[in-house]
Design a protein around this motif. Structure first.
Motif, PDB file in Angstrom:
ATOM      1  N   SER A 128     -12.651  52.161 -17.154  1.00 20.72           N
ATOM      2  CA  SER A 128     -12.379  53.567 -17.421  1.00 20.72           C
ATOM      3  C   SER A 128     -13.557  54.226 -18.106  1.00 20.72           C
ATOM      4  CB  SER A 128     -11.130  53.649 -18.299  1.00 20.72           C
ATOM      5  OG  SER A 128     -11.059  54.903 -18.930  1.00 20.72           O
ATOM      6  N   GLN A 167      -8.293  51.187 -18.493  1.00 21.11           N
ATOM      7  CA  GLN A 167      -7.093  51.997 -18.553  1.00 21.11           C
ATOM      8  C   GLN A 167      -6.054  51.452 -17.584  1.00 21.11           C
ATOM      9  OE1 GLN A 167      -8.849  55.787 -17.191  1.00 21.11           O
ATOM     10  NE2 GLN A 167      -7.234  55.812 -15.633  1.00 21.11           N
ATOM     11  N   ASP A 189      -2.738  52.909 -15.393  1.00 15.42           N
ATOM     12  CA  ASP A 189      -2.078  54.142 -14.946  1.00 15.42           C
ATOM     13  C   ASP A 189      -0.637  53.907 -14.496  1.00 15.42           C
ATOM     14  OD1 ASP A 189      -4.578  55.069 -15.337  1.00 15.42           O
ATOM     15  OD2 ASP A 189      -5.023  55.518 -13.231  1.00 15.42           O
ATOM     16  N   ASN A 205      -5.072  53.843 -22.670  1.00 18.89           N
ATOM     17  CA  ASN A 205      -6.502  53.579 -22.850  1.00 18.89           C
ATOM     18  C   ASN A 205      -6.683  52.361 -23.741  1.00 18.89           C
ATOM     19  OD1 ASN A 205      -7.016  55.781 -21.349  1.00 18.89           O
ATOM     20  ND2 ASN A 205      -7.746  57.077 -23.042  1.00 18.89           N
TER      21      ASN A 205
END
Ligand code: ARG
Length: 572
Positions: free
Chosen positions: A30, A36, A38, A80
């Motif tokens: 990321s 990261q 999602d 994150n």
């Protein structure tokens, strides 16, 4: 040691608890943090909950403490993740002492047949064979490194009706003269002369037809001439493989003719299984699910109307041999995309016959064409297909000239060696770094450039690392304490840990541009690191730690390029 996998393993149980079903956390590199996930966004609709609240609950439940310095929900519901420096350092230290650079051998090794190169006797190898040879060789190297038993199958086109005219032409020329012509590597001239006679001379045509009959009937004198043709061609192909620096040897030739004695039994068994249907005098298999443009079922012709067997029957016999005889469970066919339908029909027919059943499976590793600068199929100035050897020699000549220009101190022998490694490396890398499903344009300037996603760039990065150690006067200490202070240093460490994930992915997809792209990112991360972080001028532990990063980068580059079949000279 693969960070994405480590993070995935930590997040997956938390996602599963929250969702009630297994969920792939989809962890990726990321811009915002190191990594990261999602997955919360995709789950939101299914669970009828706002993604941010899903992500927050996952964070609550996931055990990330030792691995992450920070983990937070951001934007619409991303997770994150910032890896802790200590954890990163520990992983790098472990990588440094691992001879396999974090890449495990296969948990379940299999026998894999890689069918590649497959040139045709008495015909010049053209650039179309280049892709097969280069991609197939990378596949063989990679799967072997992972601990599989790899059988290289060079399915030489050494049988069929053209051999009538080729043998007649050979007999006309005289054996000594023919051997001379063929050993010069002038296969195309030989083929064309035979063809021209065949087209112009009816008596020659008739003799050629009788030759085919004699060849198929096992006539000893004819077979001897045929063998001469095959041997001369094989010898020539081996010189090409040597120049191209691929791992194919004479033991890997497994010509079409080697299946001749299996063809009649194959067709008889298809008949016994009730799979044969006659169509216009030919014996065909009609695998279900294949239709032509007109909607009619597509045939696989296993015996022609003249009673002869051809390419499809040979491929069926080869499959049966590979699964039944060799015990292979993965069959790779590295052949251009135009043959896709042929292979799909063959696989389907073999499956119907029970010769290709789970766990055995076949994959067509297809590829597009090489285009010239004008965006059309690559042709020589006179409009003919470009000879592979001519192309390779040009690459070596260009790279040798470049090497001399850049480094006038290089001796003759070293310049020649570097020129060869860089020139051949550039050709192979240009091929392997482009998506094999697509065509690509052969561009000398670009592929020999020292900037960008090219072999010379990566080879240069490697030689630069070697020069650091020449100047350091010592090797890196693999047990050095790792300290990652600068962002550029952390970024390099994270790239290094990505090697195993990429290798695992490419072993599955055989999309070598993924590996090339990874090596390019690694070299770029190294470049940034080397610009910002003094290595030889650093003190004590920091120097040791940075030398270790340099060494690891060099080792990953070297291994990665080796898998692509590309050499890494110590200096350029
Ligand atoms: N000789 C063929 C050609 O030049 C390639 C052979 C591919 N392998 C196979 N098992 N059919 O197109």
């Amino acid at each position: 040691m693969d960070l994405e996998k480590l993070l995935t393993d930590r997040l997956a149980p938390a996602f599963e608890t929250v969702a009630g079903v297994p969920v792939d956390p989809v962890v990726r590199r990321s811009q915002r943090a190191d990594f990261q996930s999602d997955a919360a966004l995709a789950l939101a609709r299914r669970l009828g909950r706002p993604p941010r609240s899903i992500a927050a609950e996952v964070l609550d439940r996931a055990e990330l403490g030792d691995l992450c310095a920070a983990a937070e929900v951001s934007g619409p519901g991303f997770l994150n993740l910032t890896v802790a420096d200590r954890a990163l350092g520990g992983l790098i230290a472990a990588l440094a002492t691992d001879a396999r650079l974090g890449v495990p051998t296969a948990a379940e090794p299999e026998t894999v047949v890689v069918d590649y190169s497959g040139p045709n006797v008495a015909k010049e190898m053209h650039v179309g064979h280049l892709r097969s040879t280069v991609i197939g060789d990378a596949a063989a190297r990679l799967l072997e490194w992972l601990g599989h038993r790899v059988v290289r199958a060079n399915h030489l086109g050494d049988w069929g009706t053209p051999f009538g005219m080729l043998i007649e032409h050979l007999a006309d020329l005289g054996e000594a003269e023919a051997a001379q012509e063929l050993s010069m590597g002038d296969l195309d001239a030989f083929y064309k002369a035979a063809r021209a006679k065949f087209d112009a001379d009816e008596a020659f045509q008739e003799r050629s037809r009788q030759r085919v009959v004699a060849l198929q009937g096992g006539d000893e004198a004819t077979l001897r001439l045929w063998r001469l043709l095959v041997e001369q061609s094989e010898r020539y192909f081996l010189t090409v493989y040597d120049l191209l620096d691929v791992t194919l040897t004479e033991r890997d030739f497994q010509g079409e003719s080697s299946y001749n004695h299996l063809l009649a039994p194959v067709v008889a068994d298809l008949d016994r299984l009730g799979l044969l249907r006659e169509s216009e005098g030919a014996a065909c298999v009609f695998p279900p699910g294949f239709a032509g443009r007109d909607g009619e079922p597509l045939p696989l012709i296993v015996r022609k109307s003249d009673g002869g067997y051809g390419y499809p029957a040979t491929d069926l016999a080869a499959i049966r041999h590979r699964t039944g005889g060799l015990g292979a469970t993965r069959l790779l066919y590295v052949v251009g995309l135009p043959q896709r339908q042929h292979f799909e029909l063959v696989y389907a027919a073999a499956a119907q016959a029970g010769w290709l059943t789970s766990p055995a499976r076949a994959e067509h590793v297809g590829f597009g064409s090489i285009l010239g600068p004008n965006g059309r199929m690559l042709r020589s100035r006179s409009g003919e297909s470009v000879k592979l050897v001519a192309l390779l020699e040009e690459a070596v000549a260009r790279a040798t000239a470049l090497a001399r220009e850049r480094n006038p101190e290089l001796g003759e022998a070293e310049a020649a060696e570097v020129g060869r490694a860089v020139g051949i490396g550039a050709v192979k890398y240009a091929d392997l770094s482009s998506d094999r499903h697509k065509d690509y344009v052969l561009d000398w300037e670009r592929m020999l450039s020292l900037d960008g996603n090219t072999a010379p760039y990566l080879q240069y990065a490697y030689s630069r690392i070697r020069s650091i150690f020449r100047r350091a006067g010592a090797a890196a200490r693999p047990d050095a304490a790792v300290s990652l202070v600068e962002p550029a240093e952390r970024a390099l460490a994270i790239e290094l840990l990505g090697f195993s994930g990429v290798v695992a992915e490419v072993a599955r997809s055989l999309e070598f541009h993924q590996l090339a792209g990874y090596l390019y990112r690694l070299a770029a991360a190294f470049s940034a690191f080397y610009e910002r972080c003094p290595v030889l001028r650093a003190d004590g532990e920091l120097r040791e730690s940075r030398l270790l990063l340099c060494d690891l980068t060099g080792r990953v580059l070297r291994q990665g390029l080796y898998l692509l079949g590309i050499r890494t000279p110590e200096r350029l």
